[in-house]
Scaffold this active site. Structure first.
Site, mmCIF file in Angstrom:
data_model
loop_
_atom_site.group_PDB
_atom_site.id
_atom_site.type_symbol
_atom_site.label_atom_id
_atom_site.label_comp_id
_atom_site.label_asym_id
_atom_site.label_seq_id
_atom_site.Cartn_x
_atom_site.Cartn_y
_atom_site.Cartn_z
ATOM 1 N N LYS A 240 3.357 -16.083 -8.163
ATOM 2 C CA LYS A 240 4.267 -15.163 -8.859
ATOM 3 C C LYS A 240 5.402 -14.751 -7.927
ATOM 4 O O LYS A 240 5.316 -14.958 -6.703
ATOM 5 C CB LYS A 240 3.487 -13.943 -9.347
ATOM 6 C CG LYS A 240 2.841 -13.145 -8.226
ATOM 7 C CD LYS A 240 1.891 -12.085 -8.764
ATOM 8 C CE LYS A 240 1.151 -11.407 -7.619
ATOM 9 N NZ LYS A 240 0.086 -10.510 -8.087
ATOM 10 N N ARG B 160 -5.249 -0.445 -14.394
ATOM 11 C CA ARG B 160 -3.899 -0.825 -14.813
ATOM 12 C C ARG B 160 -4.038 -1.551 -16.144
ATOM 13 O O ARG B 160 -3.667 -1.051 -17.182
ATOM 14 C CB ARG B 160 -3.217 -1.719 -13.761
ATOM 15 C CG ARG B 160 -2.989 -1.023 -12.430
ATOM 16 C CD ARG B 160 -2.171 -1.887 -11.484
ATOM 17 N NE ARG B 160 -2.695 -3.251 -11.374
ATOM 18 C CZ ARG B 160 -2.305 -4.134 -10.477
ATOM 19 N NH1 ARG B 160 -1.364 -3.819 -9.590
ATOM 20 N NH2 ARG B 160 -2.833 -5.337 -10.438
ATOM 21 N N TYR C 91 25.908 2.770 11.354
ATOM 22 C CA TYR C 91 26.185 3.903 10.465
ATOM 23 C C TYR C 91 25.316 5.104 10.804
ATOM 24 O O TYR C 91 24.137 4.960 11.152
ATOM 25 C CB TYR C 91 25.887 3.515 9.009
ATOM 26 C CG TYR C 91 26.892 2.578 8.414
ATOM 27 C CD1 TYR C 91 28.206 2.989 8.177
ATOM 28 C CD2 TYR C 91 26.530 1.286 8.065
ATOM 29 C CE1 TYR C 91 29.126 2.114 7.608
ATOM 30 C CE2 TYR C 91 27.437 0.412 7.495
ATOM 31 C CZ TYR C 91 28.727 0.830 7.276
ATOM 32 O OH TYR C 91 29.628 -0.023 6.718
ATOM 33 N N MET D 35 24.405 -3.603 5.594
ATOM 34 C CA MET D 35 24.250 -4.600 4.529
ATOM 35 C C MET D 35 24.151 -6.016 5.102
ATOM 36 O O MET D 35 23.349 -6.829 4.645
ATOM 37 C CB MET D 35 25.421 -4.507 3.545
ATOM 38 C CG MET D 35 25.257 -5.425 2.352
ATOM 39 S SD MET D 35 26.620 -5.360 1.185
ATOM 40 C CE MET D 35 26.328 -3.829 0.350
HETATM 41 C C1 LIG Z 1 -1.035 -10.994 -7.246
HETATM 42 C C2 LIG Z 1 -2.396 -11.166 -7.738
HETATM 43 C C3 LIG Z 1 -3.372 -11.806 -6.953
HETATM 44 C C4 LIG Z 1 -3.127 -12.239 -5.522
HETATM 45 O O1 LIG Z 1 -3.299 -11.136 -4.658
HETATM 46 P P1 LIG Z 1 -3.166 -11.292 -3.058
HETATM 47 O O2 LIG Z 1 -3.460 -9.932 -2.557
HETATM 48 O O3 LIG Z 1 -1.759 -11.696 -2.788
HETATM 49 O O4 LIG Z 1 -4.142 -12.317 -2.663
HETATM 50 C C5 LIG Z 1 -4.611 -12.036 -7.528
HETATM 51 N N1 LIG Z 1 -4.881 -11.629 -8.792
HETATM 52 C C6 LIG Z 1 -3.984 -10.984 -9.547
HETATM 53 C C7 LIG Z 1 -4.347 -10.548 -10.933
HETATM 54 C C8 LIG Z 1 -2.706 -10.722 -9.050
HETATM 55 O O5 LIG Z 1 -1.825 -10.091 -9.817
#
Ligand SMILES: *Cc1c(COP(=O)(O)O)cnc(C)c1O
Length: 361
Positions: free
Chosen positions: A35, A131, A252, A300
């Site tokens: 992802k 969640r 800055y 930046m």
């Molecule tokens: C992102 C995610 C993972 C991977 O988690 P890591 O901590 O990066 O290994 C596994 N399962 C779900 C549902 C996730 O959203």
């Protein structure tokens, strides 16, 4: 010459880390989690490199999943948040994307859309993360509604504290209670659970950060201690050198003031490249492979580093490694993240599109 910043993606390190995940997984199969553009590493690159060795890919973004299918990927693809609206379902069916179903409303939408009875689905159970996911009653209702109308069902849950003191057993106990009498396959472990709890794998594991060489619990064990190698290196060059007299500041807000004469390097890397703006003075950096620190506020497009203690020859054109590998030296992204008060995941995901990416094998 172009701007000297680049991200270098080490595909040999990626495959090395995958092999570690495979070893920890035992007989469980692996979803490689890709992802967020493969945690900022570049989806196509990472998928190409793992396609021969992984069992499937898990992600969130529908258009990216479709893109993988159009590029010819044939492996299973798991959509970790399922679908959001009915109009996405034709693409799920056409491209054989496995949805994670997490609420009862999705079930009716799925069935109304004429989901083929051969295509698999995942059901997500809420065992304490709170969640997404079904509770025990929701799971029963979902399974009644789905009976005979979908292909293989896999039960999944996600750990809230696999990297922390509560561990995973409290959630596994709830999972077992909720699923008594059901013998569908299951999917549990993220990277932290995979590395810490061999009994919390299930039939499919879901490693993400460890594939990219980040430790899921850097305060407990470093990536190196886990045998993981950095995949992403963010590097740039020193494009100017300044001498700061005592009492002068750089950057800055004049947040940093020299308490003696300092030699500083200006690096072509800033928050618009993905380097964290909130990095305080003292955040570690390598200059020509030698340890140094940032000075003052990150701009930046630029940040300043201390050269005072480094050999005179380290100057304009010198390589600044913001994280990752510099020859045989490594600055772990976890170390930078800790100095900044964040996690390596966020550093990687923030890599900006304007940074050119070079892959090495
Ligand atoms: C992102 C995610 C993972 C991977 O988690 P890591 O901590 O990066 O290994 C596994 N399962 C779900 C549902 C996730 O959203």
């Amino acid at each position: 010459m172009s701007r000297p910043i680049r991200a270098i993606i080490d595909l040999a390190a990626l495959r090395h880390n995958f092999a570690i995940a495979r070893r920890h997984a035992g007989t469980a199969r692996l979803w490689s989690v890709v992802k967020a553009n493969a945690y900022g590493h570049g989806l196509e690159l990472i998928v190409q490199s793992l396609a021969e060795i992984t069992d499937g890919f898990a992600l969130i973004e529908l258009e990216r999943a479709v893109q993988l299918r159009k590029a010819g990927l044939d492996l299973p693809i798991l959509m970790l948040e399922g679908f959001y609206a009915a109009d996405e379902l034709p693409l799920f069916v056409e491209h054989r994307l496995i949805p994670v179903l997490h609420k009862i409303e999705q079930i009716q939408v799925l069935l109304d859309a004429g989901w083929p009875s051969t295509l698999p689905v995942y059901l997500k159970l809420d065992t304490g993360m709170h969640r997404l996911g079904f509770d025990a009653a929701g799971l029963k209702a979902a399974q009644v509604a789905l009976a005979g109308k979908v292909g293989q069902q896999t039960l999944m849950t996600h750990f809230a504290d696999a990297d922390g003191p509560r561990g995973v057993d409290w959630q596994l106990e709830r999972f077992c209670a909720m699923t008594a009498g059901i013998d569908d396959p299951c999917s549990f472990a993220n990277s932290a659970a995979l590395l810490r709890y061999p009994h919390a794998r299930g039939d499919w594991v879901r490693p993400g950060i460890m594939l990219y060489g980040g430790s899921p619990f850097p305060q407990m064990k470093s990536a190196a201690e886990l045998g993981l190698q950095p995949v992403m290196t963010l590097q740039s060059e020193i494009i100017a050198v300044q001498t700061l007299a005592t009492g002068e500041s750089a950057g800055y807000g004049c947040t940093f003031t020299a308490d003696r004469t300092l030699r500083i390097g200006v690096v072509a890397c800033g928050y618009a490249d993905g380097y964290p703006c909130q990095a305080p003075t003292g955040t570690p950096v390598l200059v020509d492979g030698l340890r140094s620190r940032t000075l003052g506020r990150v701009s930046m497009d630029k940040l300043c580093v201390d050269l005072t203690h480094l050999p005179e020859k380290v100057g304009i054109g010198g390589t600044a490694t913001l994280w990752g590998r510099a020859g045989d030296k490594v600055l772990p992204a976890d170390e930078v993240a800790t100095a900044v008060g964040t996690i390596s995941y966020e550093l990687f995901c923030a890599l900006a599109p304007r940074v050119p990416v070079d892959a090495i094998n």
